[in-house]
Design a protein around this motif. Structure first.
Motif, PDB file in Angstrom:
ATOM      1  N   ASN A  50      57.265  37.315  30.588  1.00 41.58           N
ATOM      2  CA  ASN A  50      57.460  38.005  31.684  1.00 41.58           C
ATOM      3  C   ASN A  50      56.273  38.169  33.195  1.00 41.58           C
ATOM      4  O   ASN A  50      56.167  39.030  33.888  1.00 41.58           O
ATOM      5  N   ALA A  51      56.513  36.785  33.107  1.00 42.01           N
ATOM      6  CA  ALA A  51      55.232  36.933  34.611  1.00 42.01           C
ATOM      7  C   ALA A  51      55.866  36.676  35.157  1.00 42.01           C
ATOM      8  O   ALA A  51      56.110  36.866  36.808  1.00 42.01           O
ATOM      9  N   CYS A  52      57.357  35.735  35.386  1.00 38.71           N
ATOM     10  CA  CYS A  52      58.541  34.833  36.254  1.00 38.71           C
ATOM     11  C   CYS A  52      58.816  36.953  36.554  1.00 38.71           C
ATOM     12  O   CYS A  52      59.266  36.913  38.229  1.00 38.71           O
ATOM     13  N   GLU A  53      59.317  37.695  35.796  1.00 38.08           N
ATOM     14  CA  GLU A  53      59.724  39.056  36.056  1.00 38.08           C
ATOM     15  C   GLU A  53      59.195  39.723  37.478  1.00 38.08           C
ATOM     16  O   GLU A  53      58.854  40.004  38.045  1.00 38.08           O
ATOM     17  N   ALA A  54      57.336  39.950  36.633  1.00 35.46           N
ATOM     18  CA  ALA A  54      56.592  40.223  37.234  1.00 35.46           C
ATOM     19  C   ALA A  54      56.164  39.542  38.975  1.00 35.46           C
ATOM     20  O   ALA A  54      56.120  40.577  39.722  1.00 35.46           O
ATOM     21  N   ASP A  55      56.193  38.116  39.149  1.00 30.70           N
ATOM     22  CA  ASP A  55      56.676  37.931  40.771  1.00 30.70           C
ATOM     23  C   ASP A  55      57.612  37.985  41.239  1.00 30.70           C
ATOM     24  O   ASP A  55      57.785  37.929  42.347  1.00 30.70           O
ATOM     25  N   LEU A  56      58.745  38.130  40.384  1.00 24.56           N
ATOM     26  CA  LEU A  56      60.042  39.160  40.988  1.00 24.56           C
ATOM     27  C   LEU A  56      59.894  40.187  41.996  1.00 24.56           C
ATOM     28  O   LEU A  56      60.300  40.392  43.485  1.00 24.56           O
ATOM     29  N   ASN A  57      59.559  40.855  41.009  1.00 26.22           N
ATOM     30  CA  ASN A  57      59.531  42.354  41.106  1.00 26.22           C
ATOM     31  C   ASN A  57      58.362  43.209  42.614  1.00 26.22           C
ATOM     32  O   ASN A  57      57.638  44.053  43.245  1.00 26.22           O
ATOM     33  N   VAL A  58      57.439  41.898  42.444  1.00 28.51           N
ATOM     34  CA  VAL A  58      55.954  42.246  44.110  1.00 28.51           C
ATOM     35  C   VAL A  58      56.707  41.365  45.337  1.00 28.51           C
ATOM     36  O   VAL A  58      56.266  41.948  45.971  1.00 28.51           O
ATOM     37  N   LEU A  59      58.456  41.496  45.055  1.00 30.89           N
ATOM     38  CA  LEU A  59      59.097  41.313  46.173  1.00 30.89           C
ATOM     39  C   LEU A  59      59.382  42.258  46.998  1.00 30.89           C
ATOM     40  O   LEU A  59      59.367  42.300  48.204  1.00 30.89           O
ATOM     41  N   ALA A  60      59.417  43.192  45.827  1.00 30.56           N
ATOM     42  CA  ALA A  60      59.364  44.583  46.703  1.00 30.56           C
ATOM     43  C   ALA A  60      57.606  45.358  46.993  1.00 30.56           C
ATOM     44  O   ALA A  60      58.429  46.322  47.780  1.00 30.56           O
ATOM     45  N   THR A  61      57.234  45.065  46.977  1.00 28.32           N
ATOM     46  CA  THR A  61      55.583  45.527  47.690  1.00 28.32           C
ATOM     47  C   THR A  61      55.524  45.729  49.074  1.00 28.32           C
ATOM     48  O   THR A  61      56.651  44.392  49.436  1.00 28.32           O
ATOM     49  N   PRO A  62      54.386  46.535  49.664  1.00 30.31           N
ATOM     50  CA  PRO A  62      55.274  46.357  50.789  1.00 30.31           C
ATOM     51  C   PRO A  62      54.064  45.256  51.038  1.00 30.31           C
ATOM     52  O   PRO A  62      55.048  44.424  52.888  1.00 30.31           O
ATOM     53  N   PHE A  63      53.480  43.944  50.981  1.00 32.81           N
ATOM     54  CA  PHE A  63      53.648  42.992  51.182  1.00 32.81           C
ATOM     55  C   PHE A  63      54.562  42.108  51.873  1.00 32.81           C
ATOM     56  O   PHE A  63      54.904  41.107  52.957  1.00 32.81           O
ATOM     57  N   ARG A  89      51.058  47.142  46.189  1.00 37.18           N
ATOM     58  CA  ARG A  89      49.304  45.424  46.777  1.00 37.18           C
ATOM     59  C   ARG A  89      48.959  45.743  46.596  1.00 37.18           C
ATOM     60  O   ARG A  89      48.428  44.235  46.002  1.00 37.18           O
ATOM     61  N   ILE A  90      47.855  46.603  45.930  1.00 36.65           N
ATOM     62  CA  ILE A  90      46.248  46.011  46.084  1.00 36.65           C
ATOM     63  C   ILE A  90      46.533  45.713  43.807  1.00 36.65           C
ATOM     64  O   ILE A  90      45.858  44.712  43.746  1.00 36.65           O
ATOM     65  N   ARG A  91      47.374  45.823  43.057  1.00 43.20           N
ATOM     66  CA  ARG A  91      47.462  45.159  41.956  1.00 43.20           C
ATOM     67  C   ARG A  91      47.667  43.148  42.167  1.00 43.20           C
ATOM     68  O   ARG A  91      47.369  42.263  41.315  1.00 43.20           O
ATOM     69  N   GLY A  92      48.567  43.037  43.671  1.00 42.39           N
ATOM     70  CA  GLY A  92      48.737  42.072  43.699  1.00 42.39           C
ATOM     71  C   GLY A  92      47.503  41.583  44.799  1.00 42.39           C
ATOM     72  O   GLY A  92      47.072  40.117  43.967  1.00 42.39           O
ATOM     73  N   ASP A  93      46.339  41.932  45.276  1.00 40.14           N
ATOM     74  CA  ASP A  93      45.556  41.412  45.199  1.00 40.14           C
ATOM     75  C   ASP A  93      44.561  41.144  44.315  1.00 40.14           C
ATOM     76  O   ASP A  93      44.314  39.872  44.541  1.00 40.14           O
ATOM     77  N   PHE A  94      44.743  42.197  43.332  1.00 39.84           N
ATOM     78  CA  PHE A  94      44.089  40.842  42.245  1.00 39.84           C
ATOM     79  C   PHE A  94      44.669  40.193  41.268  1.00 39.84           C
ATOM     80  O   PHE A  94      44.026  39.112  40.936  1.00 39.84           O
ATOM     81  N   LEU A  95      45.382  39.819  41.791  1.00 40.98           N
ATOM     82  CA  LEU A  95      46.206  39.118  40.912  1.00 40.98           C
ATOM     83  C   LEU A  95      45.946  37.454  41.706  1.00 40.98           C
ATOM     84  O   LEU A  95      45.319  36.485  41.453  1.00 40.98           O
ATOM     85  N   ASN A  96      46.123  37.494  43.565  1.00 46.65           N
ATOM     86  CA  ASN A  96      45.304  36.711  44.354  1.00 46.65           C
ATOM     87  C   ASN A  96      44.154  35.951  43.367  1.00 46.65           C
ATOM     88  O   ASN A  96      43.351  35.588  43.916  1.00 46.65           O
ATOM     89  N   LEU A  97      43.157  37.242  42.575  1.00 49.32           N
ATOM     90  CA  LEU A  97      41.252  36.491  42.827  1.00 49.32           C
ATOM     91  C   LEU A  97      41.430  36.101  41.792  1.00 49.32           C
ATOM     92  O   LEU A  97      40.754  35.574  41.532  1.00 49.32           O
ATOM     93  N   ALA A  98      42.941  37.076  40.573  1.00 48.43           N
ATOM     94  CA  ALA A  98      43.061  35.263  39.223  1.00 48.43           C
ATOM     95  C   ALA A  98      43.010  33.640  40.128  1.00 48.43           C
ATOM     96  O   ALA A  98      42.449  32.969  39.075  1.00 48.43           O
ATOM     97  N   LEU A  99      43.984  33.778  41.020  1.00 49.73           N
ATOM     98  CA  LEU A  99      45.450  32.793  41.742  1.00 49.73           C
ATOM     99  C   LEU A  99      43.443  31.876  42.037  1.00 49.73           C
ATOM    100  O   LEU A  99      43.009  30.760  42.330  1.00 49.73           O
ATOM    101  N   LEU A 100      42.805  32.525  42.638  1.00 50.01           N
ATOM    102  CA  LEU A 100      41.397  32.306  43.209  1.00 50.01           C
ATOM    103  C   LEU A 100      40.484  31.427  42.289  1.00 50.01           C
ATOM    104  O   LEU A 100      39.918  30.332  42.789  1.00 50.01           O
TER     105      LEU A 100
END
Lengths: 247, 502
Positions: free
Chosen positions: A135-148, B270-281
């Motif tokens: 489920n990590a691959c799914e999660a990091d595909l899902n984030v492609l929909a987030t604003p970043f 977006r903020i969730r991604g920022d916390f995931l990036n802290l794990a990457l850090l």
């Protein structure tokens, strides 16, 4: 209402400028492995022995990114003498054999299929099938929909029905219990269609290699057009692959 | 409470000869009496020991209790008396072909043949490769209709089958059939070289990489007599809390999206991604893969990393607080969250719910408080206040825990620690031993058990993800709820399919 507006103001504009600019990733990120020139065979052997994924080809002094989980054990035990993991996240390939690499990858854009670019370059609708990974691959595909990342600005979307899609994105090592559902989803997609394998599980079985319950490689079941390695692939790796292969 | 079970500590190596081996009747009597008096099942499983099959139960009161017995080929089901055994008995039946007679709902868990080549307890034909190929529970009546969803869902999510029996919009019963992602993880863990063990543990459920990674590492540490240094414990604690933060924030965003309040959905995404990036850090991977290894951690907390972590958290904290306020103060959100999908304390207790779902229904158990490992012995984990058991309570538990986790991380960032980094190598496990490890991951209690044989090889590796306890909680929440509220309820539990399917 005021609160909503205040929050909106605080959030600002967050979408990254990729592909025009490459966003910075933190230093410890392990992207494309670069094998060091002239490394002694015995060091490569040591690394191969320590590699939990048995992803190192000693004879050719190369790493199989399809099996690799990018844990970096080889870099650490060889003090970087065998390999250094760079911060380069642009690591996808159109051929499985290209994943066995010393770090010099063929340019993905030149290996993509021209008719795909013509057909899907302006609009690409994808159906995702999750088939027994973590489920990590799914999660990091899902984030492609987030604003970043905001995948939709490129005309690429994940859709609910295979009937609405141009291709299938598969994650996971395709367990015995998911095989039928995967094949039925694939069948339901109108041709011509694209198959994208995301993550080391999907490409080779990854961490689950050796289990009788999985398929060791999606390419043993379906014709794969695009291989995106990683455990999981960084969202930017996914984004790079989709933009370079189809745009 | 007097009973024959042996009291053990979390992560303590025990010689197997010390574990009480009871006659089956005494085993049953003791296990049932502990659970009837409020105890819970942490693990209950079968394993092959030389020629015989044994059963082992790890139960918890305010202590961890363990005992074994010889497995009969069939026995009167414990579930008839104590529900918390329900899935565990089905799992034993599936893995070892041992039939719990009178089990209220004896059906497969993950759809695979048993390990002993015995006739299948469920009468399944495994040459037919669909777990859903089975007669679902049905409700009869003129107005009844069924809705079948999955295994392939509409979003980018894991596979599973949901079968709703409805009258109009109202769900009378939801049956959940999983097993589509079965990869035989436990068997792999028992057979692979030591160097693969951490990688496998991290991939049981990728969103719980640290939770499962810790359980594995602590088990190996116990059986090799290695104590990770204080610095490693602090780094692991930070990592577990970052994992909790990223997931809870993601869940709150998803909940917001499901009630069509889009600003927090996007901000939290977006903020969730920022916390995931802290794990990457910390370790180079957004999910924390590659950080935790038996003996400690692979990456130190250098001053540069500390500084960046501190700055980022300081920057994110007010954003998180403001979006939380935005979400929880919206009356439209409250209306949808409140009284939706309520699981009473009574039901939660009988199902044995854990984690935020259990706490939201009034079961305060938190392994960080009750069986502290790593740096948790020095950290106060308060009990949650909101226990109404509805979507609102499940969201509120996350709200509170998000703020607590930020506080915990901030209190640890500048702790004066040093750590000796480790790399995975081979290790010799002490022979004929047993260890159980328990950690409070973001979904609740994760637990691993390792049993070794007389040569030090792993005889049995048992994994339990918190979702194993909680999927039935989701079914219960859906009773008498509008089917359109299923997505909302599902997100409020956000359970793991792969952690369940193993």
């Amino acid at each position: 209402m005021l609160n909503t507006l205040k929050n909106r103001f605080e959030q600002g504009y967050r979408t990254c400028a990729y592909p025009n600019e490459k966003p910075a990733v933190f230093d410890r990120y392990r992207g494309k492995p670069m094998v060091q020139k002239g490394v002694a065979a015995e060091i490569v052997e040591q690394c191969a022995k320590a590699c939990p994924q048995d992803a190192i080809d000693v004879g050719q002094k190369k790493i199989d990114m399809g099996r690799c989980v990018f844990c970096g054990a080889c870099e650490r035990i060889s003090n970087g003498e065998f390999v250094k993991f760079t911060k380069d996240f642009e690591i996808s390939t159109s051929q499985k054999s290209h994943l066995l690499t010393d770090g010099n990858l063929p340019a993905l854009a030149r290996h993509s299929k021209q008719h795909f670019k013509r057909l899907f370059g302006r609009s690409l609708q994808l159906r995702q099938v999750s088939a027994a990974g973590c489920n990590a691959c799914e999660a990091d595909l899902n984030v492609l929909a987030t604003p970043f990342f905001d995948l939709a600005r490129f005309g690429i979307n994940f859709v609910a029905s295979p009937r609405h899609s141009d291709g299938i994105v598969v994650t996971g090592p395709v367990s015995r219990n998911m095989r039928t559902a995967l094949l039925q989803t694939y069948e339901a997609i109108p041709s011509p269609k694209v198959v994208i394998a995301v993550g080391s599980c999907t490409i080779t079985g990854g961490p689950f290699c050796g289990s009788p319950e999985i398929a060791e490689g999606l390419d043993t079941i379906l014709p794969v057009d695009l291989f995106i390695p990683g455990c999981p692939p960084h969202p930017l790796t996914n984004l790079h692959a989709l933009l370079t292969f189809f745009k | 409470m007097s009973n024959a079970f042996l009291e053990v500590s979390n992560g303590e190596a025990i010689a197997r000869e010390k574990i009480v081996h009871l006659p089956f009747n005494a085993f049953q009597e003791n296990a049932l009496s502990i659970v009837k008096q409020g105890g819970k099942v942490v693990q209950y499983f079968g394993y092959k020991d030389q020629a015989s099959i044994k059963l082992m139960a790890v139960l918890r009161t305010d202590k961890l209790l363990v005992a074994t017995c010889d497995a009969p080929e069939s026995y009167p089901s414990f579930t008839q008396i104590c529900e918390p055994f329900h899935l565990f008995e089905r799992e034993i039946a599936e893995q070892f072909g041992i039939r719990p007679e009178g089990h209220p709902w004896l059906k497969m868990v993950r759809y695979h043949p048993n390990y002993r080549d015995l006739p299948d307890v469920f009468g399944n034909d495994y040459t037919k490769d669909i777990p859903g190929n089975y007669a679902y529970y049905q409700v009869d009546g003129d107005e009844i209709h069924e809705v079948a969803v999955g295994p392939v869902h509409a979003g980018v999510i894991e596979p599973g089958h949901f079968r709703f029996n409805c009258i109009g919009e109202r769900v009378l019963h939801l049956e959940i059939q999983l097993g589509y992602q079965h990869r035989a993880v436990e068997n792999l863990l028992q057979g692979v070289q030591a160097k693969r063990l951490p990688i496998l543990a991290e991939n049981i459920a990728g969103d719980t990489t640290i939770g499962h990674g810790l359980c594995m590492a602590q088990a190996v540490e116990a059986l090799t007599g290695v104590q990770p240094d204080n610095g490693a414990q602090v780094i692991r604690t930070i990592a577990l809390e970052l994992e909790r933060l990223a997931n809870h924030i993601g869940d709150l965003g998803a909940l917001s999206g499901d009630v069509a309040f889009l600003p927090p959905a996007n901000y939290f995404g977006r903020i969730r991604g920022d916390f995931l990036n802290l794990a990457l850090l910390l370790c180079g991977n957004r999910f924390g893969k590659g950080l935790v290894r038996p003996g400690g951690v692979r990456f130190p907390l250098s001053d540069d990393i500390r500084k960046t972590l501190d700055e980022r958290i300081k920057e994110l904290k007010p954003q998180v607080e403001h979006v939380l306020e935005l979400l929880f103060s919206a009356s439209t959100v409250r209306t949808r969250f409140e009284d939706c999908g309520t699981v009473s304390t009574h039901d939660a207790d009988r199902l044995g719910l854990v984690g935020p779902a259990g706490r939201a229904s009034g079961l305060p158990y938190d392994a960080r408080r009750c069986f502290p490992a790593e740096a948790y012995g020095r950290i106060e984990i308060p009990e949650n206040k909101k226990t109404s058991g509805d979507v609102y309570a499940r969201a509120k538990v996350r709200y509170d825990e998000v703020l607590q986790s930020i506080h915990i991380i901030q209190s640890l960032i500048w702790a004066p620690i040093e750590t000796e980094c480790v790399e995975t190598g081979s290790f010799d496990l002490s022979p004929s031993s047993f260890v159980v490890t328990v950690n409070e991951a973001w979904r609740g209690e994760v637990s691993h058990v390792m049993v070794t044989d007389e040569t030090g090889a792993i005889l049995r590796y048992k994994v339990k993800d918190p979702s194993f306890h909680n999927w039935n909680g989701l079914s219960m929440a859906l009773r008498d709820t509008g089917i359109s509220d299923f997505p909302l309820n599902n997100k409020s539990f956000n359970l793991s399919y792969c952690g369940f399917d193993l």
